[in-house]
Design an enzyme around this catalytic site. Structure first.
Site, PDB file in Angstrom:
ATOM      1  N   TYR A  83       0.841  -1.205   0.000  1.00  0.00           N
ATOM      2  CA  TYR A  83       0.000   0.000   0.000  1.00  0.00           C
ATOM      3  C   TYR A  83       0.876   1.256   0.000  1.00  0.00           C
ATOM      4  O   TYR A  83       0.533   2.248  -0.625  1.00  0.00           O
ATOM      5  CB  TYR A  83      -0.931   0.089   1.227  1.00  0.00           C
ATOM      6  CG  TYR A  83      -1.716  -1.147   1.564  1.00  0.00           C
ATOM      7  CD1 TYR A  83      -2.006  -2.099   0.602  1.00  0.00           C
ATOM      8  CD2 TYR A  83      -2.179  -1.359   2.865  1.00  0.00           C
ATOM      9  CE1 TYR A  83      -2.736  -3.242   0.930  1.00  0.00           C
ATOM     10  CE2 TYR A  83      -2.909  -2.481   3.194  1.00  0.00           C
ATOM     11  CZ  TYR A  83      -3.169  -3.425   2.232  1.00  0.00           C
ATOM     12  OH  TYR A  83      -3.877  -4.540   2.573  1.00  0.00           O
ATOM     13  N   THR A 117     -12.964  -5.696   3.379  1.00  0.00           N
ATOM     14  CA  THR A 117     -11.827  -5.951   4.270  1.00  0.00           C
ATOM     15  C   THR A 117     -12.073  -5.347   5.650  1.00  0.00           C
ATOM     16  O   THR A 117     -12.773  -4.324   5.770  1.00  0.00           O
ATOM     17  CB  THR A 117     -10.536  -5.342   3.685  1.00  0.00           C
ATOM     18  OG1 THR A 117      -9.512  -5.375   4.679  1.00  0.00           O
ATOM     19  CG2 THR A 117     -10.731  -3.887   3.276  1.00  0.00           C
ATOM     20  N   GLU A 119      -9.936  -3.788   7.026  1.00  0.00           N
ATOM     21  CA  GLU A 119      -9.221  -2.502   6.938  1.00  0.00           C
ATOM     22  C   GLU A 119     -10.148  -1.313   6.750  1.00  0.00           C
ATOM     23  O   GLU A 119      -9.742  -0.180   6.985  1.00  0.00           O
ATOM     24  CB  GLU A 119      -8.249  -2.529   5.748  1.00  0.00           C
ATOM     25  CG  GLU A 119      -6.911  -3.145   6.028  1.00  0.00           C
ATOM     26  CD  GLU A 119      -5.811  -2.102   6.196  1.00  0.00           C
ATOM     27  OE1 GLU A 119      -4.829  -2.430   6.879  1.00  0.00           O
ATOM     28  OE2 GLU A 119      -5.906  -0.975   5.660  1.00  0.00           O
ATOM     29  N   LEU A 212       9.299  -6.382  15.669  1.00  0.00           N
ATOM     30  CA  LEU A 212       8.048  -5.856  16.223  1.00  0.00           C
ATOM     31  C   LEU A 212       7.967  -4.386  15.849  1.00  0.00           C
ATOM     32  O   LEU A 212       8.766  -3.572  16.321  1.00  0.00           O
ATOM     33  CB  LEU A 212       8.033  -5.984  17.747  1.00  0.00           C
ATOM     34  CG  LEU A 212       8.115  -7.391  18.326  1.00  0.00           C
ATOM     35  CD1 LEU A 212       8.113  -7.329  19.853  1.00  0.00           C
ATOM     36  CD2 LEU A 212       6.961  -8.247  17.822  1.00  0.00           C
ATOM     37  N   GLY A 216       5.104  -3.678  18.974  1.00  0.00           N
ATOM     38  CA  GLY A 216       4.149  -4.788  18.826  1.00  0.00           C
ATOM     39  C   GLY A 216       2.999  -4.802  19.813  1.00  0.00           C
ATOM     40  O   GLY A 216       2.428  -5.859  20.093  1.00  0.00           O
ATOM     41  N   ARG A 304      -8.292  -4.268  16.347  1.00  0.00           N
ATOM     42  CA  ARG A 304      -9.208  -4.638  15.262  1.00  0.00           C
ATOM     43  C   ARG A 304      -9.931  -5.914  15.688  1.00  0.00           C
ATOM     44  O   ARG A 304      -9.452  -7.023  15.464  1.00  0.00           O
ATOM     45  CB  ARG A 304      -8.379  -4.879  13.996  1.00  0.00           C
ATOM     46  CG  ARG A 304      -9.215  -5.331  12.823  1.00  0.00           C
ATOM     47  CD  ARG A 304      -8.330  -5.802  11.696  1.00  0.00           C
ATOM     48  NE  ARG A 304      -7.799  -4.707  10.918  1.00  0.00           N
ATOM     49  CZ  ARG A 304      -6.812  -4.852  10.023  1.00  0.00           C
ATOM     50  NH1 ARG A 304      -6.259  -6.031   9.826  1.00  0.00           N
ATOM     51  NH2 ARG A 304      -6.391  -3.829   9.323  1.00  0.00           N
TER      52      ARG A 304
HETATM   53  N1  UDP Z   1       4.012  -6.121  11.824  1.00  0.00           N
HETATM   54  C1  UDP Z   1       5.139  -6.276  12.613  1.00  0.00           C
HETATM   55  N2  UDP Z   1       6.259  -6.900  12.071  1.00  0.00           N
HETATM   56  C2  UDP Z   1       6.271  -7.378  10.783  1.00  0.00           C
HETATM   57  C3  UDP Z   1       5.101  -7.221   9.993  1.00  0.00           C
HETATM   58  C4  UDP Z   1       3.988  -6.586  10.541  1.00  0.00           C
HETATM   59  O1  UDP Z   1       5.170  -5.882  13.784  1.00  0.00           O
HETATM   60  O2  UDP Z   1       7.295  -7.945  10.378  1.00  0.00           O
HETATM   61  C5  UDP Z   1       2.798  -5.481  12.400  1.00  0.00           C
HETATM   62  C6  UDP Z   1       2.161  -4.358  11.581  1.00  0.00           C
HETATM   63  O3  UDP Z   1       2.726  -3.114  11.900  1.00  0.00           O
HETATM   64  C7  UDP Z   1       0.704  -4.465  11.991  1.00  0.00           C
HETATM   65  C8  UDP Z   1       0.483  -5.936  12.300  1.00  0.00           C
HETATM   66  O4  UDP Z   1       1.795  -6.504  12.458  1.00  0.00           O
HETATM   67  O5  UDP Z   1       0.466  -3.724  13.157  1.00  0.00           O
HETATM   68  C9  UDP Z   1      -0.271  -6.712  11.242  1.00  0.00           C
HETATM   69  O6  UDP Z   1       0.334  -6.508  10.015  1.00  0.00           O
HETATM   70  P1  UDP Z   1      -0.096  -7.239   8.678  1.00  0.00           P
HETATM   71  O7  UDP Z   1       0.948  -6.944   7.642  1.00  0.00           O
HETATM   72  O8  UDP Z   1      -0.387  -8.674   8.897  1.00  0.00           O
HETATM   73  O9  UDP Z   1      -1.434  -6.508   8.168  1.00  0.00           O
HETATM   74  P2  UDP Z   1      -2.642  -5.691   8.801  1.00  0.00           P
HETATM   75  O10 UDP Z   1      -3.269  -6.517   9.868  1.00  0.00           O
HETATM   76  O11 UDP Z   1      -2.084  -4.400   9.345  1.00  0.00           O
HETATM   77  O12 UDP Z   1      -3.538  -5.476   7.637  1.00  0.00           O
END
Ligand code: UDP
Length: 349
Positions: A83, A117, A119, A212, A216, A304
């Site tokens: 994105y 989604t 999202e 993270l 995280g 979420r």
């Molecule tokens: N994230 C992370 N480390 C990574 C990849 C993602 O901490 O290597 C975090 C990201 O910032 C988000 C969450 O994990 O808060 C979920 O990310 P994902 O790419 O699965 O998609 P999303 O749920 O945001 O659509």
């Protein structure tokens, strides 16, 4: 019933095809750029596959929309890294190409099940997101991450408007962080552009640190693919027309966990896995800022969690697979896949 699946080789498309062919007498017509995830169904006589691009093979698509009873346009870019790196590509594929397909469903009076989604709720502050009550809260334009959410939301609104005018039989589904075998690929994870579960598994097996983002503490409600597919099957079946004109959150609120917790669970499963000894890895977890991981135009979503009342009430659906099982099945499948690949490489050389 004839089911058209565009993006049949994707994570959802491949699982859905397997389930349809296993449990029903329906026929599946599928298009995708490749077929590496659909080996299990390619030989089935009720499965017709054509290699193609929805932006190019327009005649095939129009012909099959006319021919089929229900259309699932699953082709989309759905990885946050993309994105921010290619926002226009996201708009063109996720919105423009899919709008053409929606319009053809209107033209030929075909039922469409469209993947919206989770999202779309974006930074909504509700404890649980509700399909008909929650606000859809996006960030500013310079935060390009929101182009995906915004593209999907606009298409949701277009579909809804066609439906309100009696011109389209539709259902919108909103997957909440579905995970399972064949989610992304470890190759894309190597480049850092996969969704979080695949990203973490790739870090473990390739001996990279798990990152993270911002510590995280943000959370997601991880949902096992088989549970999601259970719901989609009920929606395709559409007994009593109960799914028509509806929006369904499809997620597992019981599996809500922080990304930090997710990292620790996966790491722990990996080091206790029977395949672990072969890897000789010493996984570590580090913290990185969102701006250095994704770039300045990223903005995160802190929580979420879906309300799944609508799916429970109208479809009699609820997810069954707990978080640890979902993670274990997913990790197992990736480790098996790597094992086969390594065995093949070993056999060749
Ligand atoms: N994230 C992370 N480390 C990574 C990849 C993602 O901490 O290597 C975090 C990201 O910032 C988000 C969450 O994990 O808060 C979920 O990310 P994902 O790419 O699965 O998609 P999303 O749920 O945001 O659509």
């Amino acid at each position: 019933m004839k089911v058209l699946i565009l993006g049949v080789n994707g994570f959802i498309g491949s699982h859905l095809s397997e389930r349809i062919l296993r449990d029903t007498d329906w026929e599946v017509y599928g298009m995708d750029l490749g077929k590496d995830k659909i080996g299990a169904v390619l030989g089935n006589e009720r499965f017709r596959y054509v290699e193609g691009d929805i932006a190019i093979n327009k005649e095939w698509i129009e012909y099959h929309i006319k021919k089929c009873d229900v259309v699932l346009p699953l082709v989309a870019i759905a990885t946050p890294k993309t994105y921010v790196e290619n926002p226009l590509g996201v708009f063109e594929l996720d919105f423009e190409e899919n709008l053409r397909i929606i319009r053809q469903c209107v033209k030929y009076h075909k039922r469409v099940i469209f993947p919206s989604t989770s999202e779309v709720y974006a930074m909504c502050g509700d404890e649980r997101f509700d399909e008909y009550g929650s606000k859809l809260v996006l960030g500013p334009i310079n935060k390009e991450r929101w182009i995906y959410s915004c593209s999907k939301q606009l298409l949701d609104r277009v579909i809804w408007a066609y439906g309100q005018r009696g011109d389209l039989d539709f259902t919108l589904i909103r997957p909440f962080n579905w995970i399972g075998p064949r989610l992304d690929s470890l190759e894309t994870a190597k480049e850092g552009s996969s969704r979080v579960v695949t990203q973490f598994i790739a870090s473990l097996v390739y001996n990279e640190p798990i990152v993270l983002v911002d510590g995280g503490l943000q959370s997601r409600s991880f949902t096992y693919i088989d549970d999601g597919i259970d719901a989609v099957m009920k929606i395709i079946d559409n007994a009593g027309g109960r799914a028509t004109g509806q929006i369904f959150n499809l997620g597992n609120p019981e599996n809500n966990c922080t990304i930090k917790d997710l990292a620790h669970r996966l790491l722990d499963m990996f080091v206790h896995h029977s395949a672990y000894a072969a890897y000789n890895r010493h996984p570590e977890i580090i913290v990185q800022s969102a701006s250095s991981f994704y770039g300045e135009s990223y903005q995160d979503i802190q929580t979420r969690v879906p309300s799944i009342e609508n799916a429970r009430k109208l479809l009699g659906w609820k997810p069954k697979v707990g978080l640890d099982d979902a993670l274990r099945f997913t990790l197992d499948s990736f480790l098996r896949e790597i094992g086969w690949r390594d065995a093949r490489i070993g056999a060749q050389g």
